[in-house]
Design a protein around this motif. Sequence first.
Motif, PDB file in Angstrom:
ATOM      1  N   LEU A  52      -1.389   3.119 -42.187  1.00  0.00           N
ATOM      2  CA  LEU A  52      -1.358   1.677 -41.918  1.00  0.00           C
ATOM      3  C   LEU A  52      -1.121   0.940 -43.229  1.00  0.00           C
ATOM      4  N   PHE A  53      -0.704  -0.298 -43.109  1.00  0.00           N
ATOM      5  CA  PHE A  53      -0.417  -1.090 -44.315  1.00  0.00           C
ATOM      6  C   PHE A  53      -1.162  -2.420 -44.237  1.00  0.00           C
ATOM      7  N   ASP A  54      -1.911  -2.715 -45.291  1.00  0.00           N
ATOM      8  CA  ASP A  54      -2.724  -3.938 -45.327  1.00  0.00           C
ATOM      9  C   ASP A  54      -2.022  -4.953 -46.247  1.00  0.00           C
ATOM     10  N   PRO A  55      -1.523  -6.069 -45.726  1.00  0.00           N
ATOM     11  CA  PRO A  55      -0.733  -6.990 -46.574  1.00  0.00           C
ATOM     12  C   PRO A  55      -1.537  -7.630 -47.698  1.00  0.00           C
ATOM     13  N   ARG A  56      -2.872  -7.517 -47.655  1.00  0.00           N
ATOM     14  CA  ARG A  56      -3.653  -8.072 -48.778  1.00  0.00           C
ATOM     15  C   ARG A  56      -3.367  -7.311 -50.067  1.00  0.00           C
ATOM     16  N   VAL A  57      -2.821  -6.114 -49.927  1.00  0.00           N
ATOM     17  CA  VAL A  57      -2.532  -5.324 -51.126  1.00  0.00           C
ATOM     18  C   VAL A  57      -1.540  -6.070 -52.038  1.00  0.00           C
ATOM     19  N   PHE A  58      -0.627  -6.856 -51.436  1.00  0.00           N
ATOM     20  CA  PHE A  58       0.370  -7.573 -52.249  1.00  0.00           C
ATOM     21  C   PHE A  58      -0.280  -8.506 -53.277  1.00  0.00           C
ATOM     22  N   ASP A  59      -1.490  -8.993 -52.984  1.00  0.00           N
ATOM     23  CA  ASP A  59      -2.155  -9.947 -53.889  1.00  0.00           C
ATOM     24  C   ASP A  59      -3.105  -9.256 -54.855  1.00  0.00           C
ATOM     25  N   SER A  60      -3.111  -7.939 -54.860  1.00  0.00           N
ATOM     26  CA  SER A  60      -4.104  -7.236 -55.675  1.00  0.00           C
ATOM     27  C   SER A  60      -3.547  -6.827 -57.041  1.00  0.00           C
ATOM     28  N   TYR A  61      -4.440  -6.664 -57.985  1.00  0.00           N
ATOM     29  CA  TYR A  61      -4.026  -6.153 -59.296  1.00  0.00           C
ATOM     30  C   TYR A  61      -3.516  -4.720 -59.161  1.00  0.00           C
ATOM     31  N   GLU A  62      -4.148  -3.970 -58.256  1.00  0.00           N
ATOM     32  CA  GLU A  62      -3.719  -2.585 -58.017  1.00  0.00           C
ATOM     33  C   GLU A  62      -2.215  -2.533 -57.708  1.00  0.00           C
ATOM     34  N   PHE A  63      -1.745  -3.427 -56.863  1.00  0.00           N
ATOM     35  CA  PHE A  63      -0.328  -3.418 -56.486  1.00  0.00           C
ATOM     36  C   PHE A  63       0.565  -3.769 -57.672  1.00  0.00           C
ATOM     37  N   ALA A  64       0.138  -4.749 -58.483  1.00  0.00           N
ATOM     38  CA  ALA A  64       0.950  -5.166 -59.620  1.00  0.00           C
ATOM     39  C   ALA A  64       1.116  -4.037 -60.636  1.00  0.00           C
ATOM     40  N   ARG A  65       0.077  -3.187 -60.808  1.00  0.00           N
ATOM     41  CA  ARG A  65       0.215  -2.126 -61.809  1.00  0.00           C
ATOM     42  C   ARG A  65       0.756  -0.824 -61.213  1.00  0.00           C
ATOM     43  N   ASN A  66       0.657  -0.664 -59.882  1.00  0.00           N
ATOM     44  CA  ASN A  66       0.975   0.621 -59.265  1.00  0.00           C
ATOM     45  C   ASN A  66       1.687   0.392 -57.924  1.00  0.00           C
ATOM     46  N   PRO A  67       2.828  -0.309 -57.924  1.00  0.00           N
ATOM     47  CA  PRO A  67       3.394  -0.734 -56.628  1.00  0.00           C
ATOM     48  C   PRO A  67       4.140   0.356 -55.864  1.00  0.00           C
ATOM     49  N   TYR A  68       4.638   1.385 -56.590  1.00  0.00           N
ATOM     50  CA  TYR A  68       5.630   2.255 -55.962  1.00  0.00           C
ATOM     51  C   TYR A  68       5.109   3.094 -54.793  1.00  0.00           C
ATOM     52  N   PRO A  69       3.870   3.606 -54.840  1.00  0.00           N
ATOM     53  CA  PRO A  69       3.413   4.337 -53.644  1.00  0.00           C
ATOM     54  C   PRO A  69       3.298   3.437 -52.411  1.00  0.00           C
ATOM     55  N   TYR A  70       3.056   2.144 -52.631  1.00  0.00           N
ATOM     56  CA  TYR A  70       2.965   1.212 -51.494  1.00  0.00           C
ATOM     57  C   TYR A  70       4.361   0.933 -50.939  1.00  0.00           C
ATOM     58  N   TYR A  71       5.343   0.783 -51.851  1.00  0.00           N
ATOM     59  CA  TYR A  71       6.711   0.582 -51.374  1.00  0.00           C
ATOM     60  C   TYR A  71       7.196   1.817 -50.606  1.00  0.00           C
ATOM     61  N   LYS A  72       6.739   2.992 -51.037  1.00  0.00           N
ATOM     62  CA  LYS A  72       7.169   4.217 -50.336  1.00  0.00           C
ATOM     63  C   LYS A  72       6.634   4.203 -48.899  1.00  0.00           C
ATOM     64  N   ILE A  73       5.396   3.759 -48.718  1.00  0.00           N
ATOM     65  CA  ILE A  73       4.854   3.668 -47.343  1.00  0.00           C
ATOM     66  C   ILE A  73       5.722   2.710 -46.529  1.00  0.00           C
ATOM     67  N   LEU A  74       6.074   1.575 -47.135  1.00  0.00           N
ATOM     68  CA  LEU A  74       6.903   0.612 -46.397  1.00  0.00           C
ATOM     69  C   LEU A  74       8.266   1.226 -46.065  1.00  0.00           C
ATOM     70  N   ARG A  75       8.923   1.827 -47.048  1.00  0.00           N
ATOM     71  CA  ARG A  75      10.263   2.389 -46.801  1.00  0.00           C
ATOM     72  C   ARG A  75      10.224   3.458 -45.712  1.00  0.00           C
ATOM     73  N   ASP A  76       9.197   4.332 -45.789  1.00  0.00           N
ATOM     74  CA  ASP A  76       9.159   5.471 -44.865  1.00  0.00           C
ATOM     75  C   ASP A  76       8.709   5.067 -43.462  1.00  0.00           C
ATOM     76  N   HIS A  77       7.825   4.073 -43.371  1.00  0.00           N
ATOM     77  CA  HIS A  77       7.227   3.783 -42.054  1.00  0.00           C
ATOM     78  C   HIS A  77       7.491   2.376 -41.537  1.00  0.00           C
ATOM     79  N   TYR A  78       7.727   1.431 -42.432  1.00  0.00           N
ATOM     80  CA  TYR A  78       7.947   0.031 -41.996  1.00  0.00           C
ATOM     81  C   TYR A  78       9.096  -0.572 -42.806  1.00  0.00           C
TER      82      TYR A  78
END
Length: 482
Positions: A52-78
């Motif tokens: 699953l994907f939680d859109p709050r991740v976009f506003d997190s520091y975690e996403f700003a420093r480590n975005p690529y695994p999240y983009y991979k989830i989006l590309r592969d599943h959404y």
Amino acid sequence: MSSGNAITAAIANVLELDTNGRDVEKSSSSAIPLMPIGEAADMGRSPDGTPLFDPRVFDSYEFARNPYPYYKILRDHYPVYHDTLHNCYWVTRYDDITTCYFDDEGFNTIPKGSSSGVLGNTQLELSGIEHKRRRNLYGQHLVGQALKNRLPSIERLAREMIDAWEAADEDWYVKNEDGTRTVELGKAFANEFPIRVVCEVLGFPQEARGQFYYWYNSMMSGLGGSDTHRQGLEARQDLEDYLEPIVRERRKQPTFLYGDDGKSIGKDIISKLCEEKIDGDYLSTEEITSNVALIVGGGGETTRGAIMNMWYLLLQHPEQFAQVMADEALWDNAFHETLRHSTPIGGQPRHNTYDVELHGVTIPAGSLVQMVDFSANHDDRIFENPEDFDIHRADLYSGKILRSGFRKEGRCSHMAFGVGPHLCPGAWISHQEAVLGSMVLAKHFKNPRINVERMKKDIDGKSLVPIGLISVRDLWIDFEVV
Ligand code: HEM
């Protein structure tokens, strides 16, 4: 293009809190944990096992420093993700993004509004015929023979800046007791060099260039509707007031650019804009100011980021750095691989003109659609092991920048300059700035290495911060004087 685009603006808000990873951990209220680089936080799974994907991740520091695994989830599943929190659709695969960028009618830039009036009404925010009419007003100054004629000046500007370091009494240049030097590359070079180059091509008066940096910085930090927005608007108005008499003068008496051999190489861009007409009317001072603001706004922060990211990545890959030192032709590869691996511009917003169905998702007409260039550049359908920095990769096209295409000889170009009708007109000059500027730097540095102690650290308190979504701001380099 601009650092005011929606993707970077959202991230910048998060990063304002950031001094290093540990401070952010304290101040971030986000529920998203900070993960090892390359791993995504677990956001749950559907009964069939799909992450699953939680859109709050976009506003997190975690996403700003480590975005690529999240983009991979989006590309592969959404691949088209409807984000109900930010009221937009994220498009993340390389092929889909290029198709949308080329379809200027179906995915337009109106009403992009990314500059919130700070840059003014520019070609960036226009589509179709309106865009085409403005696109070619000065483009020829940034490419081809005109650019070739400028190359010695670009090199000279780089040398002038670097030659001034020894005499500078600044905290960004340290003369160590053992005779070595430590320099912060951003303040010493990369922040200002691209602006100096563009100021020259514009024909911006020499005596106002100091003031120009203030206007530029104010306009840049005023993008995106933040609390510095008013200062950005005031700076833009000041710039217009300053240009008013110059425009009047140059309409009568154009000024010219000269090569280092003293020969004229044509009118400067401001003089050219003064004589251009759209639909039979000369451009107003307001329109000329918008063009000046867009050219400098488009070329400053972006090229700065490219130079900083390239040196950061190369110095962390010493074997590849040594190869570039041994063969100057490899600077081209290093530049393009940097823009693929860590582009300064995250992506571009578009609005769809009609209802569109893509990967089973219906995007209603007029929606905000975010094209994520960061993700396209790391799409493993196109680039093998996309997280690796490799200046020799066989799947990246690193030749001459392509005006109308993105695939050549079975390789793909990165998406850092966009593609299609809005393809960055500054791509060629920024390439020359980064490569020539770096060649001059390389001649000045003996045995350059990152001064890790002075650098910001990641969450373990030891490692260097990954580039993530925001280009390197400070880069401390130790070197021996040649
Ligand atoms: C590494 C450096 C650069 C990067 C990564 C970059 C990136 C981009 C991107 C992605 C776009 C496309 C925007 C869209 O599709 O909506 C763009 C457009 C633009 N860029 Fe750049 N740029 C760079 C350097 C420059 C320079 C040096 C200049 C000026 C001298 C410049 C001027 C512009 C302008 C005027 C546009 C608007 C084009 C249009 O809408 O037709 N850029 N840039």
